[in-house]
Design a protein around this motif. Structure first.
Motif, PDB file in Angstrom:
ATOM      1  N   GLU A   6     -20.797  -0.845   7.743  1.00 60.99           N
ATOM      2  CA  GLU A   6     -20.234   0.382   6.775  1.00 60.99           C
ATOM      3  C   GLU A   6     -18.845   1.046   7.413  1.00 60.99           C
ATOM      4  O   GLU A   6     -17.921   0.827   6.966  1.00 60.99           O
ATOM      5  N   THR A   7     -19.351   1.605   8.703  1.00 69.66           N
ATOM      6  CA  THR A   7     -18.108   2.299   9.464  1.00 69.66           C
ATOM      7  C   THR A   7     -17.239   1.250   9.602  1.00 69.66           C
ATOM      8  O   THR A   7     -15.941   1.547   9.597  1.00 69.66           O
ATOM      9  N   ARG A   8     -17.373  -0.105  10.199  1.00 67.86           N
ATOM     10  CA  ARG A   8     -16.534  -0.763  10.615  1.00 67.86           C
ATOM     11  C   ARG A   8     -15.693  -1.250   9.422  1.00 67.86           C
ATOM     12  O   ARG A   8     -14.219  -1.363   9.644  1.00 67.86           O
ATOM     13  N   GLN A   9     -16.450  -1.551   8.280  1.00 70.27           N
ATOM     14  CA  GLN A   9     -15.406  -2.007   7.090  1.00 70.27           C
ATOM     15  C   GLN A   9     -14.498  -1.070   6.741  1.00 70.27           C
ATOM     16  O   GLN A   9     -13.362  -1.002   6.410  1.00 70.27           O
ATOM     17  N   ALA A  10     -15.021   0.528   6.769  1.00 67.41           N
ATOM     18  CA  ALA A  10     -14.143   1.438   6.293  1.00 67.41           C
ATOM     19  C   ALA A  10     -13.071   1.748   7.281  1.00 67.41           C
ATOM     20  O   ALA A  10     -11.776   1.804   6.887  1.00 67.41           O
ATOM     21  N   LEU A  11     -13.317   1.399   8.539  1.00 63.31           N
ATOM     22  CA  LEU A  11     -12.232   1.235   9.465  1.00 63.31           C
ATOM     23  C   LEU A  11     -11.074   0.456   9.052  1.00 63.31           C
ATOM     24  O   LEU A  11      -9.859   0.446   9.355  1.00 63.31           O
ATOM     25  N   ILE A  12     -11.469  -0.757   8.840  1.00 64.03           N
ATOM     26  CA  ILE A  12     -10.442  -1.930   8.330  1.00 64.03           C
ATOM     27  C   ILE A  12      -9.752  -1.357   7.290  1.00 64.03           C
ATOM     28  O   ILE A  12      -8.626  -1.766   7.405  1.00 64.03           O
ATOM     29  N   TRP A  13     -10.666  -1.112   6.296  1.00 61.42           N
ATOM     30  CA  TRP A  13      -9.588  -0.631   4.970  1.00 61.42           C
ATOM     31  C   TRP A  13      -8.558   0.409   5.507  1.00 61.42           C
ATOM     32  O   TRP A  13      -7.616   0.515   4.850  1.00 61.42           O
ATOM     33  N   ILE A  14      -9.026   1.305   6.197  1.00 54.37           N
ATOM     34  CA  ILE A  14      -8.072   2.576   6.540  1.00 54.37           C
ATOM     35  C   ILE A  14      -6.976   1.909   7.148  1.00 54.37           C
ATOM     36  O   ILE A  14      -5.879   2.152   6.885  1.00 54.37           O
ATOM     37  N   THR A  15      -7.038   1.112   8.510  1.00 50.58           N
ATOM     38  CA  THR A  15      -6.090   0.331   9.089  1.00 50.58           C
ATOM     39  C   THR A  15      -5.145  -0.284   8.146  1.00 50.58           C
ATOM     40  O   THR A  15      -4.105  -0.333   8.388  1.00 50.58           O
ATOM     41  N   LEU A  16      -5.774  -1.073   7.329  1.00 50.26           N
ATOM     42  CA  LEU A  16      -5.024  -2.040   6.364  1.00 50.26           C
ATOM     43  C   LEU A  16      -4.078  -1.040   5.414  1.00 50.26           C
ATOM     44  O   LEU A  16      -3.055  -1.229   5.331  1.00 50.26           O
ATOM     45  N   THR A  17      -4.698  -0.068   4.957  1.00 51.79           N
ATOM     46  CA  THR A  17      -3.921   0.908   4.131  1.00 51.79           C
ATOM     47  C   THR A  17      -2.860   1.710   4.820  1.00 51.79           C
ATOM     48  O   THR A  17      -1.853   1.468   4.225  1.00 51.79           O
ATOM     49  N   ILE A  18      -3.083   2.079   5.928  1.00 52.91           N
ATOM     50  CA  ILE A  18      -1.857   2.630   6.755  1.00 52.91           C
ATOM     51  C   ILE A  18      -0.945   1.583   6.820  1.00 52.91           C
ATOM     52  O   ILE A  18       0.304   1.885   6.682  1.00 52.91           O
ATOM     53  N   THR A  19      -1.253   0.418   7.374  1.00 58.02           N
ATOM     54  CA  THR A  19      -0.194  -0.739   7.440  1.00 58.02           C
ATOM     55  C   THR A  19       0.466  -0.924   6.304  1.00 58.02           C
ATOM     56  O   THR A  19       1.934  -0.932   6.445  1.00 58.02           O
ATOM     57  N   VAL A  20      -0.205  -0.995   5.159  1.00 52.22           N
ATOM     58  CA  VAL A  20       0.572  -1.496   4.021  1.00 52.22           C
ATOM     59  C   VAL A  20       1.623  -0.215   3.657  1.00 52.22           C
ATOM     60  O   VAL A  20       2.942  -0.637   3.322  1.00 52.22           O
ATOM     61  N   LEU A  21       1.095   1.083   3.651  1.00 55.40           N
ATOM     62  CA  LEU A  21       1.954   1.938   3.505  1.00 55.40           C
ATOM     63  C   LEU A  21       3.379   2.205   4.547  1.00 55.40           C
ATOM     64  O   LEU A  21       4.226   2.499   3.963  1.00 55.40           O
ATOM     65  N   LEU A  22       3.090   2.017   5.523  1.00 59.01           N
ATOM     66  CA  LEU A  22       4.014   2.009   6.745  1.00 59.01           C
ATOM     67  C   LEU A  22       5.202   0.917   6.388  1.00 59.01           C
ATOM     68  O   LEU A  22       6.454   1.015   6.330  1.00 59.01           O
ATOM     69  N   LEU A  23       4.456  -0.280   6.014  1.00 60.39           N
ATOM     70  CA  LEU A  23       5.382  -1.442   5.695  1.00 60.39           C
ATOM     71  C   LEU A  23       6.235  -1.292   4.504  1.00 60.39           C
ATOM     72  O   LEU A  23       7.426  -1.532   4.415  1.00 60.39           O
ATOM     73  N   ALA A  24       5.707  -0.532   3.469  1.00 59.10           N
ATOM     74  CA  ALA A  24       6.296  -0.187   2.339  1.00 59.10           C
ATOM     75  C   ALA A  24       7.449   0.869   2.510  1.00 59.10           C
ATOM     76  O   ALA A  24       8.303   0.701   2.051  1.00 59.10           O
ATOM     77  N   ALA A  25       7.227   1.804   3.358  1.00 58.51           N
ATOM     78  CA  ALA A  25       8.168   2.777   3.691  1.00 58.51           C
ATOM     79  C   ALA A  25       9.293   2.108   4.584  1.00 58.51           C
ATOM     80  O   ALA A  25      10.394   2.328   4.374  1.00 58.51           O
ATOM     81  N   ALA A  26       8.671   1.214   5.274  1.00 59.49           N
ATOM     82  CA  ALA A  26       9.994   0.449   6.348  1.00 59.49           C
ATOM     83  C   ALA A  26      10.733  -0.299   5.165  1.00 59.49           C
ATOM     84  O   ALA A  26      12.037  -0.356   5.336  1.00 59.49           O
ATOM     85  N   LEU A  27      10.161  -1.050   4.303  1.00 60.71           N
ATOM     86  CA  LEU A  27      11.039  -1.781   3.428  1.00 60.71           C
ATOM     87  C   LEU A  27      11.770  -0.960   2.410  1.00 60.71           C
ATOM     88  O   LEU A  27      12.939  -1.249   2.323  1.00 60.71           O
ATOM     89  N   LEU A  28      11.425   0.127   2.021  1.00 58.18           N
ATOM     90  CA  LEU A  28      12.214   1.143   1.327  1.00 58.18           C
ATOM     91  C   LEU A  28      13.247   1.528   1.901  1.00 58.18           C
ATOM     92  O   LEU A  28      14.397   1.769   1.560  1.00 58.18           O
ATOM     93  N   THR A  29      13.135   1.760   3.507  1.00 59.33           N
ATOM     94  CA  THR A  29      14.336   2.314   4.075  1.00 59.33           C
ATOM     95  C   THR A  29      15.370   1.237   4.316  1.00 59.33           C
ATOM     96  O   THR A  29      16.382   1.573   4.064  1.00 59.33           O
ATOM     97  N   VAL A  30      14.800   0.051   4.690  1.00 57.95           N
ATOM     98  CA  VAL A  30      15.612  -1.055   5.113  1.00 57.95           C
ATOM     99  C   VAL A  30      16.370  -1.530   3.884  1.00 57.95           C
ATOM    100  O   VAL A  30      17.646  -2.038   3.937  1.00 57.95           O
ATOM    101  N   SER A  31      15.647  -1.674   2.725  1.00 56.18           N
ATOM    102  CA  SER A  31      16.331  -2.209   1.549  1.00 56.18           C
ATOM    103  C   SER A  31      17.420  -1.400   0.914  1.00 56.18           C
ATOM    104  O   SER A  31      18.306  -1.827   0.320  1.00 56.18           O
ATOM    105  N   GLY A  32      17.385  -0.018   1.424  1.00 58.99           N
ATOM    106  CA  GLY A  32      18.237   0.793   0.637  1.00 58.99           C
ATOM    107  C   GLY A  32      18.152   1.317  -0.660  1.00 58.99           C
ATOM    108  O   GLY A  32      18.822   1.789  -1.397  1.00 58.99           O
ATOM    109  N   LEU A  33      16.727   1.151  -1.110  1.00 63.27           N
ATOM    110  CA  LEU A  33      16.574   1.550  -2.648  1.00 63.27           C
ATOM    111  C   LEU A  33      16.545   2.956  -2.628  1.00 63.27           C
ATOM    112  O   LEU A  33      16.816   3.589  -3.740  1.00 63.27           O
ATOM    113  N   TYR A  34      15.961   3.719  -1.572  1.00 63.93           N
ATOM    114  CA  TYR A  34      16.050   5.210  -1.696  1.00 63.93           C
ATOM    115  C   TYR A  34      17.265   5.785  -1.794  1.00 63.93           C
ATOM    116  O   TYR A  34      18.138   5.409  -1.058  1.00 63.93           O
ATOM    117  N   SER A  35      17.427   6.526  -2.674  1.00 66.36           N
ATOM    118  CA  SER A  35      18.831   7.145  -2.787  1.00 66.36           C
ATOM    119  C   SER A  35      18.928   8.464  -2.146  1.00 66.36           C
ATOM    120  O   SER A  35      18.169   9.321  -2.224  1.00 66.36           O
TER     121      SER A  35
END
Ligand code: HEC
Ligand code: HEC
Ligand code: HEC
Length: 381
Positions: A6-35
């Protein structure tokens, strides 16, 4: 076994979520969509975060600020007022003075300070005025080592909420319509001495003394000295958050004109002194003889007009003289060639000697009376 999976699965999920969030933030920054448009304002949560973050940061960082001087000191308040009028009003406005509509379109807009200063302690105000505030447009103090100047502004901010438009105009000498004429213009046309110019607002004129005893009397100083001082401020060789911004606006012509203009005025000297006769006598000994045991030369060897690039001290406000000697003791004002001559001399003076010699020079400004020729050495011509 089960728990570990269970712990291992939770860790994977947390890592995945953080990665997705970071990617989304990077995408938002680079795309120029944030005003970044200041016209759109902040989301409420961004505003809240910035406001709370700013207040907490100022509260924590200001813990290290040293104790304030006496902030009700009138000369400190007046010096602060003089600077406020030129350096803060353009953004924050002041009593009876609204700022330009352009600044209301800054994000965040600079607040009217009389409404907000109560929210801050003296040390917090000092910290803000000295360091400025990131991401807001609130600038840091130009001369970071001049705590004495920053405290003058804080002293004025404390007095500000009680000031009406009329008091403010009187305090900053901005009531005179001619006051808005540029000083060089006045120097060029040579108009009357009652006119209050951009410089006279603080330095006074033939008829009015400087706004505060912390502002030097420049009328009647040798032109070459005034020119050298203005160049030093303009080049950043003499640190002052009050004079550097003023001098930076002057070109070589204006510097030369203004220096000649002020050199030609007869000064309204300090005159009144609160020093005791004993103190003046002690100061006179230092000025005329020096203190050979500690390697202090006679001040008047250089300060009685022997060189046009050396300032006269006779009649200068004692508080200004004391303050400049303390500025040298802090290691400031020493990078220019003339400043380097004075630096070792100032370092050798004790606080008592500084007070005494400043009192002596101030006393030389008092009106002459018959038969007091003895203390007239170094009198301004
Ligand atoms: C270029 C414009 C500008 C100038 C010049 C300026 N400020 Fe500011 N000031 C700001 C802005 C913008 C803020 C941030 C307001 C905020 O965060 O809500 C600010 C914030 C402040 C604050 C904190 C107020 C609060 O409660 O948010 C103080 C105090 C302050 N300034 C004092 C001064 C003083 C004193 C001067 C002159 C020495 C000065 N400012 C010069 C733009 C300026
Ligand atoms: C806001 C007030 C203020 C204004 C406006 C102002 N000054 Fe000053 N001035 C000061 C203060 C305070 C000092 C001392 C600064 C320091 O500690 O070095 C000073 C210092 C000087 C000095 C050095 C004098 C000396 O004895 O070393 C000169 C020269 C000078 N100012 C000229 C001018 C001129 C010319 C103008 C107009 C273009 C002007 N000032 C406008 C406040 C002001
Ligand atoms: C060897 C020459 C010399 C002697 C001696 C000397 N000074 Fe100076 N002093 C200077 C020079 C040069 C300057 C101008 C520095 C500059 O341009 O920044 C100066 C500037 C000053 C100033 C700043 C004035 C102003 O308007 O800002 C003060 C105050 C001062 N001296 C005090 C003293 C005192 C007090 C003594 C005696 C204990 C003394 N000086 C002895 C050369 C000297």
């Amino acid at each position: 076994m089960f728990a570990r999976r269970e712990t291992r699965q939770a860790l994977i999920w947390i890592t995945l979520t953080i990665t997705v969030l970071l990617l989304a933030a990077a995408l938002l920054t680079v795309s120029g969509l944030y005003s970044v448009a200041a016209s759109r304002g902040h989301f409420p949560w961004t505003s809240w975060l910035l406001k709370v973050g700013m207040h907490r940061s100022v509260a924590t960082h200001s813990l290290l600020v040293g104790s304030p001087p006496r902030l009700s000191d009138d000369n400190l308040v007046r010096l602060g007022a003089g600077h406020f009028h030129g350096g803060c009003v353009p953004c924050h406005g002041g009593p009876g003075k609204r700022s330009n509509p352009i600044v209301y379109h800054m994000l965040p807009p600079p607040p009217e300070l009389s409404r907000v200063v109560q929210d801050w302690s003296d040390k917090e105000l000092f910290w803000i005025v000295r360091n400025g505030i990131k991401y807001t447009g609130m600038p840091a103090w130009v001369a970071l080592k001049r705590d004495d100047e920053v405290w003058a502004v804080v002293a004025f901010l404390r007095a500000l909420p009680k000031l009406g438009a009329q008091d403010y105009r009187k305090l900053t000498r901005s009531q005179d319509r001619v006051g808005n004429r540029r000083a060089e213009e006045r120097a060029r046309v040579g108009s009357g001495s009652q006119a209050i110019s951009a410089c006279a607002r603080c330095h006074g004129s033939e008829t009015s003394p400087p706004i505060s005893s912390l502002v030097p009397i420049i009328a009647g100083q040798p032109a070459a000295y005034l020119e050298s001082a203005l160049r030093q401020y303009a080049d950043g060789d003499r640190e002052s958050g009050i004079m550097q911004p003023v001098a930076a606006e002057l070109d070589a012509d204006a510097i030369s004109l203004l220096s000649k203009y002020y050199a030609g005025l007869s000064p309204a000297l300090a005159g009144e002194t609160i020093a005791t006769p004993e103190q003046i006598t002690r100061g006179q000994a230092i000025a005329t003889l020096g203190v050979p045991e500690t390697g202090i030369p006679a001040c008047l060897a250089c300060h009685a007009g022997s060189s046009p690039t050396f300032p006269l001290l006779a009649g200068q406000h004692a508080r200004y003289t004391v303050n400049q000697l303390l500025v040298w003791q802090q290691g400031l004002r020493a990078t220019s060639a003339p400043g380097a001559i004075m630096a070792p001399i100032a370092k050798r003076l004790s606080r008592q000697q500084i007070d005494d010699v400043a009192a002596f020079f101030e006393s030389l400004g008092a009106p002459r009376t018959a038969g007091d020729a003895t203390t007239r050495v170094g009198q301004r011509p």
